[in-house]
Design an enzyme around this catalytic site. Structure first.
Site, PDB file in Angstrom:
ATOM      1  N   SER A 115       1.482  -7.468  -0.520  1.00  0.00           N
ATOM      2  CA  SER A 115       2.214  -8.483   0.260  1.00  0.00           C
ATOM      3  C   SER A 115       1.349  -9.698   0.582  1.00  0.00           C
ATOM      4  O   SER A 115       1.838 -10.692   1.095  1.00  0.00           O
ATOM      5  CB  SER A 115       2.827  -7.875   1.516  1.00  0.00           C
ATOM      6  OG  SER A 115       1.856  -7.654   2.489  1.00  0.00           O
ATOM      7  N   ASP A 146       0.277  -6.555   5.051  1.00  0.00           N
ATOM      8  CA  ASP A 146      -0.418  -7.822   5.348  1.00  0.00           C
ATOM      9  C   ASP A 146       0.521  -8.913   5.867  1.00  0.00           C
ATOM     10  O   ASP A 146       0.163  -9.686   6.755  1.00  0.00           O
ATOM     11  CB  ASP A 146      -1.135  -8.346   4.094  1.00  0.00           C
ATOM     12  CG  ASP A 146      -2.352  -7.500   3.737  1.00  0.00           C
ATOM     13  OD1 ASP A 146      -2.699  -6.598   4.522  1.00  0.00           O
ATOM     14  OD2 ASP A 146      -2.950  -7.749   2.676  1.00  0.00           O
ATOM     15  N   THR A 154       0.819  -1.205   0.000  1.00  0.00           N
ATOM     16  CA  THR A 154       0.000   0.000   0.000  1.00  0.00           C
ATOM     17  C   THR A 154       0.855   1.259   0.000  1.00  0.00           C
ATOM     18  O   THR A 154       0.452   2.293  -0.524  1.00  0.00           O
ATOM     19  CB  THR A 154      -0.937  -0.033   1.227  1.00  0.00           C
ATOM     20  OG1 THR A 154      -1.820  -1.137   1.047  1.00  0.00           O
ATOM     21  CG2 THR A 154      -1.751   1.225   1.365  1.00  0.00           C
ATOM     22  N   GLU A 158      -1.733 -27.908  28.735  1.00  0.00           N
ATOM     23  CA  GLU A 158      -2.937 -28.753  28.706  1.00  0.00           C
ATOM     24  C   GLU A 158      -2.743 -29.947  27.786  1.00  0.00           C
ATOM     25  O   GLU A 158      -3.425 -30.947  27.906  1.00  0.00           O
ATOM     26  CB  GLU A 158      -4.118 -27.928  28.171  1.00  0.00           C
ATOM     27  CG  GLU A 158      -4.934 -27.221  29.227  1.00  0.00           C
ATOM     28  CD  GLU A 158      -6.196 -26.652  28.596  1.00  0.00           C
ATOM     29  OE1 GLU A 158      -7.256 -27.282  28.748  1.00  0.00           O
ATOM     30  OE2 GLU A 158      -6.121 -25.593  27.955  1.00  0.00           O
ATOM     31  N   LYS A 180       0.311  -7.448  13.098  1.00  0.00           N
ATOM     32  CA  LYS A 180      -0.712  -6.517  12.619  1.00  0.00           C
ATOM     33  C   LYS A 180      -1.972  -6.745  13.429  1.00  0.00           C
ATOM     34  O   LYS A 180      -2.423  -7.887  13.551  1.00  0.00           O
ATOM     35  CB  LYS A 180      -0.962  -6.750  11.118  1.00  0.00           C
ATOM     36  CG  LYS A 180      -1.863  -5.694  10.482  1.00  0.00           C
ATOM     37  CD  LYS A 180      -1.961  -5.860   8.973  1.00  0.00           C
ATOM     38  CE  LYS A 180      -2.790  -4.723   8.380  1.00  0.00           C
ATOM     39  NZ  LYS A 180      -2.944  -4.833   6.920  1.00  0.00           N
TER      40      LYS A 180
HETATM   41  N1  ASP Z   1      -2.699  -5.608   0.886  1.00  0.00           N
HETATM   42  C1  ASP Z   1      -1.685  -4.616   1.171  1.00  0.00           C
HETATM   43  C2  ASP Z   1      -0.342  -5.321   1.242  1.00  0.00           C
HETATM   44  O1  ASP Z   1      -0.035  -5.973   2.178  1.00  0.00           O
HETATM   45  C3  ASP Z   1      -1.998  -3.894   2.431  1.00  0.00           C
HETATM   46  C4  ASP Z   1      -0.958  -2.873   2.872  1.00  0.00           C
HETATM   47  O2  ASP Z   1       0.133  -2.758   2.384  1.00  0.00           O
HETATM   48  O3  ASP Z   1      -1.272  -2.154   3.843  1.00  0.00           O
HETATM   49  O4  ASP Z   1       0.409  -5.213   0.367  1.00  0.00           O
END
Ligand code: ASP
Length: 355
Positions: free
Chosen positions: A85, A119, A39, A312, A191
């Protein structure tokens, strides 16, 4: 040589030395930015639109968008891939990991910054933490809003990432993640939000430090093995072993465990309920595949706390490995590296305690 010419030669040499010292003192650190997409390089068709395409901008665009970085360092850029990602895979990891090691071996590079989607940021950063053979700083950075958004967070995150990478105290701290004014150790970061710019935490340990418009404050040095102390290496590796994560839930059946093994998984990570638990049929199936030589690691779907050994579930009896502090995603990263070295659950348990 008479006295006058000797004095002239001496003062010339002194001036030259002073010039060299001044240039060295003011020489800016050299940082290579390796771009992978995400992003932070994303673009919308309109500024206020919700949807966007990750990995639309190139590394030069990212560098040109933050000219202030050039006050901190001599910046060079390289595009490794340009993907969201969510599409990160073993092949790209091996390519990126080898390139990071190569770039850091050069005496002309002081640090590497990697732009990356959020991600799978927690996985790529931990993978690099295990295999990068250098004390020079490696800093991953992403953003939650695309580059074209109103109030995009990428430029400040990138500026802070470079400021972190050139900070003298960044050396030897392992791979770091910089986002939203936080610095996190790769091993601990997860995250925790799908869309808010405040999307990352280290639930058990807290951040490694803070960034405020390029001013860095450091907290405790993480203790886990990494980098040069790490026994893992991808130098001669062209493929990583398949490790699947299986999510635990009420009424869980053993079927996905059977399917994972049938499809070639060499290791299974259970994202278990509570302290790494699962239904009796699922545990029985995991015990069965562990006996066949598939390495089973019990982790938890819970965001904080540890998956303790023999709590457990009787790990000794079933031949399981307890993930301890690692969440399922990070357990998978470590288990892939571990399986390149051994299939012995006891040896792998030692690795989960140390890395
Ligand atoms: N889907 C995007 C990625 O991981 C989300 C981001 O970068 O915030 O590339």
């Amino acid at each position: 040589m008479n006295t006058n010419s000797r004095m002239l030669v001496q003062s010339g040499a002194t001036m030259l030395l002073a010039m060299v010292l001044t240039t060295t003192a003011f020489a800016k650190p050299k940082v290579t930015i390796l771009a992978t997409g995400g992003t932070i390089a994303g673009a919308q068709s309109s500024q206020s639109e919700y949807g966007y395409k990750a990995g639309a901008w190139k590394v030069e665009d990212l560098i040109n968008a933050v000219p202030q970085m050039k006050d901190l360092a001599d910046i060079s850029g390289e595009q490794v891939v340009n993907i969201g990602s969510q599409d990160m895979n073993d092949e790209v990891w091996l390519k990126l990991g080898k390139r990071v090691n190569e770039v850091l071996r050069s005496p002309d590079v002081d640090a590497v910054v990697i732009t990356h989607g959020t991600d799978t940021l927690e996985e790529t950063s931990y993978f690099l933490d295990l295999i990068v053979k250098s004390d020079k700083p490696v800093v991953l950075v992403g953003s939650m809003r695309p580059a074209t958004a109103i109030s995009a967070d990428g430029p400040m995150n990138l500026y802070n990432a470079v400021a972190t990478a050139v900070d003298p105290k960044a050396k030897g701290r392992g791979v770091l993640v910089v986002i939203n004014d936080y610095l996190f150790a790769a091993r601990n970061v997860v995250k925790i939000n799908t869309s808010n710019i405040d999307a990352f935490r280290s639930p058990n340990r807290g951040p490694a430090g803070l960034a405020n418009t390029g001013k860095i404050t450091w907290f405790e040095v993480p203790g886990a093995k990494r980098g040069k102390q790490s026994e893992f290496s991808i130098d001669k590796v062209n493929e990583l072993p398949r490790v699947d994560i299986i999510y635990g839930h009420a009424n869980m059946s053993p079927d996905l465990i059977t399917a994972a093994v049938a499809n070639g998984a060499k290791g299974i990570v259970l994202a278990g309920v509570g302290d790494g638990n699962a239904t009796t049929p699922a545990i029985d199936k995991l015990a069965e595949v562990a006996k066949q030589g598939i390495v089973v690691v019990r982790s938890t779907r819970i965001v904080s706390g540890l998956t303790y050994r023999n709590n457990e579930v009787d790990d000794d009896k079933f031949g399981f490995v307890a993930a301890l502090e690692l969440n399922p995603a990070k357990s998978r990263v470590l288990l892939q590296q571990a399986l390149l070295v051994t299939k012995d659950p006891q040896a792998i348990q030692r690795m989960f305690a140390e890395y």
